[in-house]
Design a protein around this motif. Sequence first.
Motif, PDB file in Angstrom:
ATOM      1  N   LEU A  62      36.644  61.850  52.208  1.00 52.71           N
ATOM      2  CA  LEU A  62      38.109  61.808  52.116  1.00 52.71           C
ATOM      3  C   LEU A  62      38.784  61.072  53.262  1.00 52.71           C
ATOM      4  CD1 LEU A  62      38.750  65.502  51.053  1.00 52.71           C
ATOM      5  CD2 LEU A  62      39.086  63.480  49.641  1.00 52.71           C
ATOM      6  N   THR A  63      38.029  60.788  54.319  1.00 54.81           N
ATOM      7  CA  THR A  63      38.666  60.177  55.492  1.00 54.81           C
ATOM      8  C   THR A  63      38.060  58.806  55.812  1.00 54.81           C
ATOM      9  OG1 THR A  63      37.133  61.415  56.888  1.00 54.81           O
ATOM     10  CG2 THR A  63      39.325  62.355  56.632  1.00 54.81           C
ATOM     11  N   HIS A  64      38.872  57.989  56.460  1.00 53.82           N
ATOM     12  CA  HIS A  64      38.396  56.712  56.993  1.00 53.82           C
ATOM     13  C   HIS A  64      37.594  57.002  58.260  1.00 53.82           C
ATOM     14  CE1 HIS A  64      40.741  54.185  54.344  1.00 53.82           C
ATOM     15  NE2 HIS A  64      41.835  54.878  54.599  1.00 53.82           N
ATOM     16  N   PRO A  65      36.816  56.010  58.735  1.00 53.30           N
ATOM     17  CA  PRO A  65      36.059  56.248  59.970  1.00 53.30           C
ATOM     18  C   PRO A  65      36.951  56.684  61.144  1.00 53.30           C
ATOM     19  CG  PRO A  65      35.326  54.228  58.911  1.00 53.30           C
ATOM     20  CD  PRO A  65      36.491  54.703  58.119  1.00 53.30           C
ATOM     21  N   ASP A  66      38.240  56.265  61.164  1.00 51.79           N
ATOM     22  CA  ASP A  66      39.111  56.689  62.274  1.00 51.79           C
ATOM     23  C   ASP A  66      39.699  58.085  62.048  1.00 51.79           C
ATOM     24  OD1 ASP A  66      41.013  56.373  60.344  1.00 51.79           O
ATOM     25  OD2 ASP A  66      42.193  54.855  61.389  1.00 51.79           O
ATOM     26  N   GLY A  67      39.327  58.735  60.960  1.00 53.31           N
ATOM     27  CA  GLY A  67      39.748  60.119  60.730  1.00 53.31           C
ATOM     28  C   GLY A  67      40.991  60.254  59.862  1.00 53.31           C
ATOM     29  N   THR A  68      41.693  59.150  59.610  1.00 55.38           N
ATOM     30  CA  THR A  68      42.893  59.267  58.762  1.00 55.38           C
ATOM     31  C   THR A  68      42.471  59.473  57.303  1.00 55.38           C
ATOM     32  OG1 THR A  68      42.950  56.878  58.590  1.00 55.38           O
ATOM     33  CG2 THR A  68      44.399  57.875  60.250  1.00 55.38           C
ATOM     34  N   LEU A  69      43.348  60.118  56.545  1.00 59.39           N
ATOM     35  CA  LEU A  69      43.015  60.388  55.147  1.00 59.39           C
ATOM     36  C   LEU A  69      42.919  59.086  54.359  1.00 59.39           C
ATOM     37  CD1 LEU A  69      45.020  63.465  53.777  1.00 59.39           C
ATOM     38  CD2 LEU A  69      42.580  63.286  54.249  1.00 59.39           C
ATOM     39  N   ASN A  70      41.932  59.008  53.507  1.00 60.22           N
ATOM     40  CA  ASN A  70      41.739  57.824  52.674  1.00 60.22           C
ATOM     41  C   ASN A  70      42.483  58.056  51.343  1.00 60.22           C
ATOM     42  OD1 ASN A  70      40.744  55.866  50.940  1.00 60.22           O
ATOM     43  ND2 ASN A  70      38.714  55.861  51.890  1.00 60.22           N
ATOM     44  N   HIS A  71      43.736  57.606  51.315  1.00 62.40           N
ATOM     45  CA  HIS A  71      44.576  57.891  50.140  1.00 62.40           C
ATOM     46  C   HIS A  71      44.060  57.209  48.878  1.00 62.40           C
ATOM     47  CE1 HIS A  71      47.535  60.189  52.319  1.00 62.40           C
ATOM     48  NE2 HIS A  71      47.413  59.313  53.297  1.00 62.40           N
ATOM     49  N   GLU A  72      43.463  56.040  49.081  1.00 64.30           N
ATOM     50  CA  GLU A  72      42.910  55.339  47.914  1.00 64.30           C
ATOM     51  C   GLU A  72      41.832  56.193  47.236  1.00 64.30           C
ATOM     52  OE1 GLU A  72      40.817  51.236  47.820  1.00 64.30           O
ATOM     53  OE2 GLU A  72      42.484  51.237  49.269  1.00 64.30           O
ATOM     54  N   ARG A  73      41.010  56.827  48.082  1.00 64.62           N
ATOM     55  CA  ARG A  73      39.931  57.650  47.522  1.00 64.62           C
ATOM     56  C   ARG A  73      40.496  58.899  46.829  1.00 64.62           C
ATOM     57  NH1 ARG A  73      35.347  57.026  50.993  1.00 64.62           N
ATOM     58  NH2 ARG A  73      34.878  55.234  49.706  1.00 64.62           N
ATOM     59  N   ILE A  74      41.539  59.470  47.420  1.00 64.21           N
ATOM     60  CA  ILE A  74      42.160  60.637  46.788  1.00 64.21           C
ATOM     61  C   ILE A  74      42.734  60.230  45.432  1.00 64.21           C
ATOM     62  CG2 ILE A  74      44.080  62.305  46.982  1.00 64.21           C
ATOM     63  CD1 ILE A  74      43.435  62.513  49.953  1.00 64.21           C
ATOM     64  N   ASP A  75      43.333  59.031  45.371  1.00 66.25           N
ATOM     65  CA  ASP A  75      43.853  58.526  44.098  1.00 66.25           C
ATOM     66  C   ASP A  75      42.734  58.393  43.067  1.00 66.25           C
ATOM     67  OD1 ASP A  75      46.268  58.354  45.288  1.00 66.25           O
ATOM     68  OD2 ASP A  75      46.374  56.161  45.355  1.00 66.25           O
ATOM     69  N   GLN A  76      41.616  57.792  43.510  1.00 61.53           N
ATOM     70  CA  GLN A  76      40.479  57.598  42.587  1.00 61.53           C
ATOM     71  C   GLN A  76      39.960  58.933  42.084  1.00 61.53           C
ATOM     72  OE1 GLN A  76      37.434  55.627  44.811  1.00 61.53           O
ATOM     73  NE2 GLN A  76      38.503  53.657  44.805  1.00 61.53           N
ATOM     74  N   LEU A  77      39.876  59.878  43.011  1.00 57.89           N
ATOM     75  CA  LEU A  77      39.349  61.200  42.668  1.00 57.89           C
ATOM     76  C   LEU A  77      40.243  61.868  41.616  1.00 57.89           C
ATOM     77  CD1 LEU A  77      37.124  63.176  43.632  1.00 57.89           C
ATOM     78  CD2 LEU A  77      38.765  64.068  45.301  1.00 57.89           C
ATOM     79  N   ALA A  78      41.561  61.791  41.856  1.00 56.48           N
ATOM     80  CA  ALA A  78      42.497  62.411  40.913  1.00 56.48           C
ATOM     81  C   ALA A  78      42.395  61.741  39.543  1.00 56.48           C
ATOM     82  CB  ALA A  78      43.916  62.306  41.449  1.00 56.48           C
TER      83      ALA A  78
END
Length: 417
Positions: A62-78
């Motif tokens: 769920l997160t990028h290597p820098d720790g921020t949330l990966n919104h694109e992945r959350i979108d894909q998951l949904a």
Amino acid sequence: MASPFAVYSEAIPSAPFPFPPVQSLDHRIPSAPSPRMNPAELRQQIANVSGTVVIKVGTRVLTHPDGTLNHERIDQLAEEIQTISQNGRRVVLVSSGAVGAGISLLGLKSRPTDLAKLQAVAAVGQVHLIQSYDRTFARYGRRAAQVLLTVEDVDDRVRYLNVRNTIASILEFGAVPIINENDTVSVDELKTTFGDNDRLAAMVTNLIRAPLLVVLSDIEGLYDGDPSRKESKLVHTIEKIDETVLGYVRDKKTGLSKGGMASKLEAARMVTTAGESMIIASGRQPNILTQVFAGELVGTLFVGQGKGITPYKRWLGFSAQVRGRVQLDAGARRAILEQGRSLLAAGIVNVQGEFQKGDVVALCDSEGHVIARGLSNYSSADIERIKGIKSDKIAQVLGRRPYEEVIHRDNLAIVRK
Ligand code: GLU
């Protein structure tokens, strides 16, 4: 709208002790796939899974290597969850990522080691995590429902049933239950934590009697050796978690997430012992859920053992906390595991911890492996006095013999086959 799983209204036993085996209203014991099937047939069973399934997604997905949330992945998951939620199939999501998101939102360089700080970070991150899910699911006209659990919520039988009913009601509303540990109040030292979200997801799977748990990780599945070595191969099907399988595990802990393959295997053991199946697959691969539910040979499938155990025994075996341990001799171990018998005083060689009559205790073999859990008819102090003796001598030692068995079979759940 049809209920996603029969809502529990099973009576909480009113007799002080022992609990009678509880009759469930839900008669849907999923038929676990037969281990004799070939891998393609087993995957076809997965494609046909209906009812409510559990999907667990890890921080590193769920997160990028820098720790921020990966919104694109959350979108894909949904989007994928929306696609697979059809023909009566519904999804309960167990999502990590609160601590990971909190670290980057607060501008921290690393994960705090101080407990209160870690809990504060989780509190900040959880808000952001659930907001992201809610925004994303809103595109499909659905709401995210935040469910934060502690070990105590599933230890207590009444709260356990409440959690189950709440999740069922969320699904009936068409919302998506998004479960995480209640990190702000869960403390390892107080034994109020699940340990990690793989275990939490396994408990949730058993609690709602989901036929399948899909664990989306940053790795494609279980390898037969160190995954970074090119001779290691992905294992597609595990029919039994034995010593060979345990030997495959190399657990590396990183700064961002808990878990690792050892805890995934532990989760798989909990789920498959209850009769359900589990798949570990890469959450970084686009369309992974679509592939899993199309029955494709992706990730590692852990095949459910046997016919599935009753809801009462799921609680007893996997959710209720143990207050002590009794160690069995070889004969008692065999009687419990192979002959479906109750535990008698004669088969007990040792007792550990202080517990009362009616508490849940772990039954261990001579090597210390927990093989079952059950409600004890005797306190630890009484067992100390009657261990190793024949049942008809109990009255001579204690001056009374309220029960012939120390743990009756009806109040005993096998946790390791
Ligand atoms: N509850 C933790 C979080 O949301 C994750 C625990 C885990 O991934 O095992 O950050």
